[in-house]
Design an enzyme around this catalytic site. Structure first.
Site, PDB file in Angstrom:
ATOM      1  N   SER A   9       0.729  -1.364   0.023  1.00 10.72           N
ATOM      2  CA  SER A   9      -0.032   0.030  -0.079  1.00 10.72           C
ATOM      3  C   SER A   9       0.790   1.420  -0.104  1.00 10.72           C
ATOM      4  O   SER A   9       0.260   2.367  -0.192  1.00 10.72           O
ATOM      5  CB  SER A   9      -0.876  -0.090   1.275  1.00 10.72           C
ATOM      6  OG  SER A   9      -0.012  -0.221   2.395  1.00 10.72           O
ATOM      7  N   GLY A  10       2.033   1.290   0.275  1.00  8.74           N
ATOM      8  CA  GLY A  10       2.909   2.293   0.052  1.00  8.74           C
ATOM      9  C   GLY A  10       3.228   2.686  -1.275  1.00  8.74           C
ATOM     10  O   GLY A  10       3.006   2.240  -2.239  1.00  8.74           O
ATOM     11  N   PHE A  11       4.179   3.807  -1.405  1.00  5.60           N
ATOM     12  CA  PHE A  11       4.477   4.457  -2.748  1.00  5.60           C
ATOM     13  C   PHE A  11       5.532   3.196  -3.350  1.00  5.60           C
ATOM     14  O   PHE A  11       5.096   3.219  -4.649  1.00  5.60           O
ATOM     15  CB  PHE A  11       5.502   5.753  -2.479  1.00  5.60           C
ATOM     16  CG  PHE A  11       4.497   6.864  -2.050  1.00  5.60           C
ATOM     17  CD1 PHE A  11       3.051   6.804  -2.194  1.00  5.60           C
ATOM     18  CD2 PHE A  11       5.209   7.914  -1.612  1.00  5.60           C
ATOM     19  CE1 PHE A  11       2.417   7.824  -1.793  1.00  5.60           C
ATOM     20  CE2 PHE A  11       4.522   8.913  -1.059  1.00  5.60           C
ATOM     21  CZ  PHE A  11       3.243   8.938  -1.398  1.00  5.60           C
ATOM     22  N   SER A  33      -1.513  -5.541   3.104  1.00  5.06           N
ATOM     23  CA  SER A  33      -1.400  -4.305   3.747  1.00  5.06           C
ATOM     24  C   SER A  33      -2.109  -4.852   4.907  1.00  5.06           C
ATOM     25  O   SER A  33      -3.386  -4.958   4.928  1.00  5.06           O
ATOM     26  CB  SER A  33      -2.351  -3.179   2.681  1.00  5.06           C
ATOM     27  OG  SER A  33      -2.326  -2.069   3.754  1.00  5.06           O
ATOM     28  N   ARG A  34      -1.666  -4.051   6.097  1.00  5.10           N
ATOM     29  CA  ARG A  34      -2.303  -4.395   7.547  1.00  5.10           C
ATOM     30  C   ARG A  34      -3.336  -3.294   7.653  1.00  5.10           C
ATOM     31  O   ARG A  34      -4.262  -3.604   8.007  1.00  5.10           O
ATOM     32  CB  ARG A  34      -0.951  -4.487   8.515  1.00  5.10           C
ATOM     33  CG  ARG A  34      -1.975  -4.463   9.946  1.00  5.10           C
ATOM     34  CD  ARG A  34      -0.850  -4.676  11.128  1.00  5.10           C
ATOM     35  NE  ARG A  34       0.041  -6.052  11.022  1.00  5.10           N
ATOM     36  CZ  ARG A  34       1.313  -6.314  10.539  1.00  5.10           C
ATOM     37  NH1 ARG A  34       1.776  -5.032   9.957  1.00  5.10           N
ATOM     38  NH2 ARG A  34       1.735  -7.556  10.410  1.00  5.10           N
ATOM     39  N   LYS A  35      -2.990  -2.018   6.866  1.00  5.09           N
ATOM     40  CA  LYS A  35      -4.065  -0.932   7.090  1.00  5.09           C
ATOM     41  C   LYS A  35      -5.127  -1.205   6.594  1.00  5.09           C
ATOM     42  O   LYS A  35      -6.433  -0.796   6.398  1.00  5.09           O
ATOM     43  CB  LYS A  35      -3.178   0.278   7.013  1.00  5.09           C
ATOM     44  CG  LYS A  35      -4.040   1.656   7.282  1.00  5.09           C
ATOM     45  CD  LYS A  35      -3.084   2.777   7.093  1.00  5.09           C
ATOM     46  CE  LYS A  35      -3.885   4.101   7.300  1.00  5.09           C
ATOM     47  NZ  LYS A  35      -3.001   5.210   6.868  1.00  5.09           N
ATOM     48  N   CYS A 150      17.871   4.538  -2.676  1.00  3.86           N
ATOM     49  CA  CYS A 150      17.493   5.409  -3.704  1.00  3.86           C
ATOM     50  C   CYS A 150      18.608   6.157  -4.000  1.00  3.86           C
ATOM     51  O   CYS A 150      19.158   6.399  -5.293  1.00  3.86           O
ATOM     52  CB  CYS A 150      16.143   5.987  -3.550  1.00  3.86           C
ATOM     53  SG  CYS A 150      15.898   6.858  -1.900  1.00  3.86           S
ATOM     54  N   ASN A 318      13.204   8.098  -8.104  1.00  5.53           N
ATOM     55  CA  ASN A 318      13.608   7.461  -6.733  1.00  5.53           C
ATOM     56  C   ASN A 318      12.728   6.308  -6.235  1.00  5.53           C
ATOM     57  O   ASN A 318      12.990   5.293  -6.032  1.00  5.53           O
ATOM     58  CB  ASN A 318      13.310   8.420  -5.628  1.00  5.53           C
ATOM     59  CG  ASN A 318      12.113   9.017  -5.614  1.00  5.53           C
ATOM     60  OD1 ASN A 318      11.674   9.857  -6.199  1.00  5.53           O
ATOM     61  ND2 ASN A 318      11.451   8.817  -4.445  1.00  5.53           N
TER      62      ASN A 318
END
Length: 351
Positions: A9-11, A33-35, A150, A318
């Site tokens: 779920s992150g970038f 994704s836990r959230k 990065c 990045n």
């Protein structure tokens, strides 16, 4: 091949999904994704609407092992809890955290403030540092790949030929790095909110940034001796992109022909390194504007004979070359796919 993205779920997780869903040899069977467990992926990554009907699932080893290959897009210090079990179970693991990048177990105490040395020194030695231009021959068949950081990626690739061919002398190179707000992740701190980030060029961790450890590790390997680097990053008012400028002071200043020879010799077989030093056109040196969304690394240089200085430049996205794209590139080489499979995006312009 069946793949799972842990921390999807992150970038970086979103970029992994974007690239892997375009990969002809891959089926994405799991996005954790836990959230957001139970929610459609496209509701968190709207750019994937109509591309996938996947839903996020609760992160677990059992869920990940439904796949042949697991990409870990987890915070630093979390992957180390997953990798030993996944590796032991036979899955191939591509870890995008820093947890297996450094070969010295004690380096995690110095650079990442771990309370004790790395608990799995044997796995540190088995992990391949996943920068294809430097470790291409170690990647085929690899079961544990530590994807580089990065800013470390941009810094290493622009300086690697100078380390290999003896241009870097006893004076440590100085690297100035600038990074967009997405480098802070989907849940960055208050200073990465728009109202704080706009119109900003803000230095942070100016003398002890953790990516120094990777840069020094890789340049020292190439040089065959210890190489120290002075490195200072800056947060700037862009969303994506990293731009690094390196200053190398040398006793014997190379000619322009020498520099072209060094870079071409080292990167002649790379699909993603573009050398940018042009006398004409709208972009005569690297510029993040012209690599966004792609896995390209644009590298340039200039020579300052008055001071015995070589100035180097590198521009990357990045989230792609600095994370997800480099992971997929390493995955392709490890698993025998064409190196650019899923990565053939041409940067868009204007943007």
């Amino acid at each position: 091949m069946k793949v799972c993205v842990v921390g999807a779920s992150g970038f970086v997780g979103g970029e992994l999904l974007r690239l892997l869903l375009q990969h002809s040899g891959v089926e994405v069977v799991c996005a954790t994704s836990r959230k957001f467990k139970g929610e459609y992926v496209y509701r968190i990554h709207p750019n994937l609407r109509g591309v996938t009907q996947l839903k996020f699932v609760e992160p677990s080893i059992d869920a990940a092992l439904k796949a042949d290959v697991v990409f870990l897009a987890l915070p630093h210090g979390e992957s180390v809890k997953w990798v030993p079990k996944l590796y032991e179970s036979g899955a191939a693991v591509f870890d995008l955290s820093a947890d297996f990048r450094l070969k010295d177990p004690n380096a995690y105490v110095q650079w990442y403030k771990w309370p004790q040395p790395h608990p799995y020194p044997d796995l540190l030695q088995k992990a391949v540092y996943g920068q294809p231009e430097l470790h291409r021959h170690e990647l085929p068949g690899a079961k544990l790949v530590a994807v580089p950081g990065c800013m470390a990626t941009a810094s290493i690739l622009m300086l690697a030929p100078l380390a290999k061919y003896g241009v870097i002398g006893n004076t440590p190179p100085v690297v100035d790095a600038k990074i967009g707000s997405s480098g802070a992740g989907a849940e960055g701190s208050i200073v990465d909110l728009h109202s704080f980030r706009t119109y900003v060029v803000r230095p942070y961790e100016p003398v002890h940034h953790r990516h120094i450890a990777e840069i020094e590790q890789e340049l020292s390997l190439l040089a065959g001796r210890p190489v120290k680097v002075a490195f200072t990053p800056h947060a700037v008012d862009i969303v994506r992109g990293i731009f690094t400028t390196g200053h190398v002071y040398t006793d014997k200043t190379p000619t322009e022909a020498d520099m072209w020879k060094y870079y071409r010799s080292m990167y002649s077989d790379s699909k993603f390194i573009r050398l940018v030093k042009d006398r004409l056109g709208v972009s005569r040196y690297p510029n993040v504007k012209y690599i966004l969304g792609s896995n390209y690394v644009d590298i340039g240089f200039e020579i300052d004979p008055r001071l015995g200085r070589v100035v180097t430049f590198a521009a990357i996205d990045n989230l792609v070359r600095g994370a997800a794209g480099q992971a997929v590139q390493a995955f392709n080489i490890a698993m025998g796919f064409p190196e650019d499979e899923g990565l053939r995006t041409i940067p868009i312009a204007p943007i």
